[in-house]
Design a protein around this motif. Structure first.
Motif, PDB file in Angstrom:
ATOM      1  N   GLU A  47       0.865  -1.185   0.000  1.00 53.66           N
ATOM      2  CA  GLU A  47       0.000   0.000   0.000  1.00 53.66           C
ATOM      3  C   GLU A  47       0.892   1.222   0.000  1.00 53.66           C
ATOM      4  N   GLU A  95       0.421   5.857   0.020  1.00 54.41           N
ATOM      5  CA  GLU A  95      -0.476   7.020  -0.017  1.00 54.41           C
ATOM      6  C   GLU A  95       0.362   8.277  -0.144  1.00 54.41           C
ATOM      7  N   ARG A 142      -6.165   6.026   5.851  1.00 53.25           N
ATOM      8  CA  ARG A 142      -6.510   5.311   4.618  1.00 53.25           C
ATOM      9  C   ARG A 142      -5.669   4.056   4.448  1.00 53.25           C
ATOM     10  N   GLY A 143      -4.371   4.188   4.739  1.00 56.71           N
ATOM     11  CA  GLY A 143      -3.472   3.034   4.667  1.00 56.71           C
ATOM     12  C   GLY A 143      -3.911   1.943   5.625  1.00 56.71           C
ATOM     13  N   ASN A 159      -6.863   0.123   4.239  1.00 58.56           N
ATOM     14  CA  ASN A 159      -6.425  -0.749   3.135  1.00 58.56           C
ATOM     15  C   ASN A 159      -5.764  -2.022   3.650  1.00 58.56           C
ATOM     16  N   ARG A 179      -8.207  -4.473   5.074  1.00 60.76           N
ATOM     17  CA  ARG A 179      -8.928  -5.145   3.980  1.00 60.76           C
ATOM     18  C   ARG A 179      -8.061  -6.285   3.416  1.00 60.76           C
ATOM     19  N   ILE A 180      -6.762  -6.042   3.301  1.00 56.86           N
ATOM     20  CA  ILE A 180      -5.852  -7.047   2.736  1.00 56.86           C
ATOM     21  C   ILE A 180      -5.655  -8.224   3.702  1.00 56.86           C
ATOM     22  N   LYS A 215     -14.726   1.385  10.412  1.00 53.53           N
ATOM     23  CA  LYS A 215     -13.783   0.639   9.566  1.00 53.53           C
ATOM     24  C   LYS A 215     -12.642  -0.008  10.353  1.00 53.53           C
TER      25      LYS A 215
END
Ligand code: 5GP
Length: 191
Positions: free
Chosen positions: A70, A72, A104-105, A108, A111-112, A162
């Motif tokens: 990832e 950003e 944001r990272g 991400n 999610r991974i 999140k």
């Protein structure tokens, strides 16, 4: 192999570094993920310790070469990212990776990695407390502080729902204890 990761994300001024450093000091199996960045080193920062430092051009080439899991542009013109090679470096030792990464990272990476990841969002108790902390730190101009406060409000709204865990850093000692308990529980679980 057990490939657990712990992700810490927070707007600036929420006290993230203190909490991350505390958690790292508790267990020898935890290891900090050293990010790559295109920003210049600050103060006594060393290449390969706080960050791997690269020029913006080098960073772009590494993006093109698919070297990041990832990345950003956290601030205009300043890139930050986690190298795939960094994950392998830490997992090869059988260690659990600890990330200090922007919101944001963090989303991400969660999610991974899914259930192998425990993601913690650290929040200042209020916008006003955050502003006071940034003023107290004395490193930013009033305009820069207002920008950081606005960004923090935006990131906090984005983070809503999140993360696995939301830690309100009201009282630092309490927050450290709470982070410790949550991390211990994750490490003890069989995922
Ligand atoms: P600083 O320049 O103050 O060290 O970091 C600025 C922001 O970039 C912090 O919120 C930090 O957590 C974030 N950051 C550091 N490394 C990474 C990374 O590898 N990826 C992302 N997305 N953000 C990072």
């Amino acid at each position: 192999m057990n490939r657990k990761v712990i992700i810490f994300s927070a707007p600036s001024g929420a006290g993230k570094s203190t909490i991350v450093n505390h958690i790292l000091s508790l267990h020898s199996e935890l290891e900090f993920s050293i990010s790559a960045t295109s920003r210049a080193p600050r103060g006594s920062e060393q290449n390969g310790k706080e960050y791997y430092f690269f020029s913006a051009d080098e960073f772009r080439q590494m993006i093109a070469g698919d070297k990041f899991i990832e990345h950003e542009e956290v601030y205009p013109g300043s890139f930050y990212g986690t190298l795939k090679s960094e994950l392998e470096r830490i997992w090869a030792k059988g260690h659990v990776i600890v990330f200090d990464i922007d919101v944001r990272g963090g989303v991400n990476l969660k999610r991974i990695f899914g259930d192998s990841a425990f993601s913690i969002f650290i929040k200042a108790p209020s916008v006003e407390v955050l502003r006071q902390r940034l003023v107290g730190r004395g490193t930013d101009s009033p305009e820069a502080i207002e920008k950081r406060v606005a960004k923090a409000a935006e990131e906090t709204a984005f983070a809503e729902g999140k993360f696995d865990y939301v830690l309100v850093n009201d009282d630092l000692d309490k927050a450290l204890k709470e982070a410790e308990t949550a991390v211990d529980k994750f490490l003890a679980a069989g995922n």
